[in-house]
Design an enzyme around this catalytic site. Structure first.
Site, mmCIF file in Angstrom:
data_model
loop_
_atom_site.group_PDB
_atom_site.id
_atom_site.type_symbol
_atom_site.label_atom_id
_atom_site.label_comp_id
_atom_site.label_asym_id
_atom_site.label_seq_id
_atom_site.Cartn_x
_atom_site.Cartn_y
_atom_site.Cartn_z
ATOM 1 N N ARG A 31 -6.357 2.767 11.182
ATOM 2 C CA ARG A 31 -5.984 1.391 11.491
ATOM 3 C C ARG A 31 -6.909 0.767 12.530
ATOM 4 O O ARG A 31 -6.732 -0.384 12.891
ATOM 5 C CB ARG A 31 -4.560 1.369 12.025
ATOM 6 C CG ARG A 31 -3.544 0.832 11.002
ATOM 7 C CD ARG A 31 -2.228 0.794 11.707
ATOM 8 N NE ARG A 31 -1.198 0.025 11.132
ATOM 9 C CZ ARG A 31 -0.232 0.484 10.338
ATOM 10 N NH1 ARG A 31 -0.274 1.717 9.903
ATOM 11 N NH2 ARG A 31 0.744 -0.287 9.962
ATOM 12 N N LYS A 55 0.814 -1.217 0.000
ATOM 13 C CA LYS A 55 0.000 0.000 0.000
ATOM 14 C C LYS A 55 0.852 1.274 0.000
ATOM 15 O O LYS A 55 0.483 2.255 -0.635
ATOM 16 C CB LYS A 55 -1.049 0.002 1.108
ATOM 17 C CG LYS A 55 -0.523 -0.070 2.523
ATOM 18 C CD LYS A 55 -1.686 -0.141 3.494
ATOM 19 C CE LYS A 55 -1.232 -0.091 4.931
ATOM 20 N NZ LYS A 55 -0.196 -1.102 5.286
ATOM 21 N N ARG A 103 13.817 -2.340 8.434
ATOM 22 C CA ARG A 103 13.105 -1.667 9.511
ATOM 23 C C ARG A 103 13.144 -2.538 10.761
ATOM 24 O O ARG A 103 13.044 -3.754 10.664
ATOM 25 C CB ARG A 103 11.645 -1.461 9.108
ATOM 26 C CG ARG A 103 11.401 -0.162 8.400
ATOM 27 C CD ARG A 103 10.025 -0.091 7.819
ATOM 28 N NE ARG A 103 8.947 -0.430 8.748
ATOM 29 C CZ ARG A 103 7.661 -0.264 8.462
ATOM 30 N NH1 ARG A 103 7.307 0.235 7.286
ATOM 31 N NH2 ARG A 103 6.725 -0.592 9.321
ATOM 32 N N ARG A 154 2.625 -7.989 14.363
ATOM 33 C CA ARG A 154 1.976 -6.975 13.510
ATOM 34 C C ARG A 154 0.814 -7.587 12.733
ATOM 35 O O ARG A 154 -0.228 -6.959 12.547
ATOM 36 C CB ARG A 154 2.998 -6.349 12.558
ATOM 37 C CG ARG A 154 3.970 -5.431 13.293
ATOM 38 C CD ARG A 154 5.105 -4.979 12.400
ATOM 39 N NE ARG A 154 4.660 -4.195 11.277
ATOM 40 C CZ ARG A 154 5.319 -4.134 10.116
ATOM 41 N NH1 ARG A 154 6.407 -4.832 9.924
ATOM 42 N NH2 ARG A 154 4.860 -3.378 9.154
ATOM 43 N N ARG A 205 11.948 -7.093 2.978
ATOM 44 C CA ARG A 205 11.871 -5.645 2.761
ATOM 45 C C ARG A 205 13.101 -4.908 3.307
ATOM 46 O O ARG A 205 13.482 -5.091 4.454
ATOM 47 C CB ARG A 205 10.607 -5.159 3.459
ATOM 48 C CG ARG A 205 10.139 -3.816 3.055
ATOM 49 C CD ARG A 205 8.666 -3.706 3.265
ATOM 50 N NE ARG A 205 8.314 -3.446 4.638
ATOM 51 C CZ ARG A 205 7.101 -3.017 5.021
ATOM 52 N NH1 ARG A 205 6.171 -2.828 4.116
ATOM 53 N NH2 ARG A 205 6.844 -2.812 6.284
HETATM 54 P P1 AMP Z 1 3.629 1.315 8.918
HETATM 55 O O1 AMP Z 1 4.824 2.026 8.416
HETATM 56 O O2 AMP Z 1 2.340 1.854 8.336
HETATM 57 O O3 AMP Z 1 3.724 -0.185 8.790
HETATM 58 O O4 AMP Z 1 3.524 1.626 10.492
HETATM 59 C C1 AMP Z 1 4.551 1.209 11.371
HETATM 60 C C2 AMP Z 1 4.047 1.225 12.808
HETATM 61 O O5 AMP Z 1 3.642 2.544 13.165
HETATM 62 C C3 AMP Z 1 2.826 0.360 13.087
HETATM 63 O O6 AMP Z 1 3.161 -0.998 13.339
HETATM 64 C C4 AMP Z 1 2.253 1.050 14.321
HETATM 65 O O7 AMP Z 1 2.994 0.745 15.477
HETATM 66 C C5 AMP Z 1 2.500 2.529 14.018
HETATM 67 N N1 AMP Z 1 1.366 3.151 13.280
HETATM 68 C C6 AMP Z 1 1.376 3.681 12.023
HETATM 69 N N2 AMP Z 1 0.174 4.165 11.707
HETATM 70 C C7 AMP Z 1 -0.631 3.931 12.766
HETATM 71 C C8 AMP Z 1 -2.020 4.176 13.037
HETATM 72 N N3 AMP Z 1 -2.817 4.759 12.131
HETATM 73 N N4 AMP Z 1 -2.499 3.788 14.245
HETATM 74 C C9 AMP Z 1 -1.715 3.204 15.169
HETATM 75 N N5 AMP Z 1 -0.415 2.931 14.971
HETATM 76 C C10 AMP Z 1 0.128 3.295 13.786
#
Ligand code: AMP
Length: 211
Positions: free
Chosen positions: A86, A13, A158, A169, A125
């Site tokens: 989320r 995404k 990451r 996750r 990744r």
């Molecule tokens: P992502 O890069 O979108 O995979 O986000 C990495 C991490 O950031 C996630 O595993 C959450 O810990 C936190 N995170 C990102 N966006 C959100 C959200 N909308 N709500 C809660 N946690 C978030």
């Protein structure tokens, strides 16, 4: 156009949101990127978010919504949210904030990818520590191992893409984020896209659906 992109971690995404934002002149807003930047800069937001992110848990809704309000106001003319909302509570809050600005959501694009493919993508990744370019040693490897094709920077993983955190996750995704699909389905804005194809095919079908 105002869009949110849904899908499990590793569904592509982020990559697709970036491509589409470029093509349509929209602001791409990844809440994960905003949080990682806050951690890098040592801000209060970053300090609050880090423990949750490192464990593969969601950052609490009140912290996320506090940061979204300002971002939404600045970008209300056209955006793609990537990784937000989320939780169903975040989706409801987004609706309220948008109503307050007299704007509406055009679509929630949901990239569907099965668990085995998600795992394959997440464990492979990598990103460039210098320019941020994305690579995947399983699906889109760099020409030279560990080195960025674009700028020669060192490729890194990451922290939350390490195998022990990935399982959590995915569990959190199933429990808390899957219901967001139902939320948008009931509002007739959910657009499902098969995300388990080549990047170009997925991009083409998103563009086809959105028109
Ligand atoms: P992502 O890069 O979108 O995979 O986000 C990495 C991490 O950031 C996630 O595993 C959450 O810990 C936190 N995170 C990102 N966006 C959100 C959200 N909308 N709500 C809660 N946690 C978030």
């Amino acid at each position: 156009m105002r869009l949110v992109f849904l899908g499990p971690p590793g569904s592509g995404k982020g990559t697709q949101a970036k491509i589409l934002a470029g093509k349509k002149g929209l602001k791409h807003i990844s809440t994960g990127d905003v949080l990682r930047e806050a951690i890098k800069n040592g801000t209060e937001l970053g300090r609050k978010a880090k423990q949750f992110m490192d464990a593969g848990e969601l950052v609490p809704d009140d912290i996320i919504l506090g940061m979204i309000k300002e971002i939404l106001q600045k970008n209300k003319d056209g955006f793609i949210f990537d990784g937000f909302p989320r939780t169903a509570a975040q989706a409801e809050a987004l609706d309220k904030l948008m109503a307050g600005l007299s704007i509406t959501l055009d679509a929630a694009v949901n990239l569907a990818v099965n668990d085995a493919e998600v795992l394959n993508r997440l464990t492979g990744r990598f990103f460039c520590s210098k320019c941020g370019a994305d690579f995947n040693i399983n699906t889109r490897p760099p020409r030279e191992s560990g080195i960025c094709d674009k700028c020669g920077g060192e490729l890194k993983q990451r922290d939350d893409d390490k195998t022990e955190v990935i399982a959590n996750r995915l569990r959190v995704y199933r429990e808390k984020t899957k219901p967001v699909e139902d939320y948008y389905r009931s509002r007739n804005v959910l657009k499902n896209v098969d995300g388990a194809r080549s990047f170009d095919e997925v991009t083409a079908s998103i563009i086809g659906i959105l028109g």
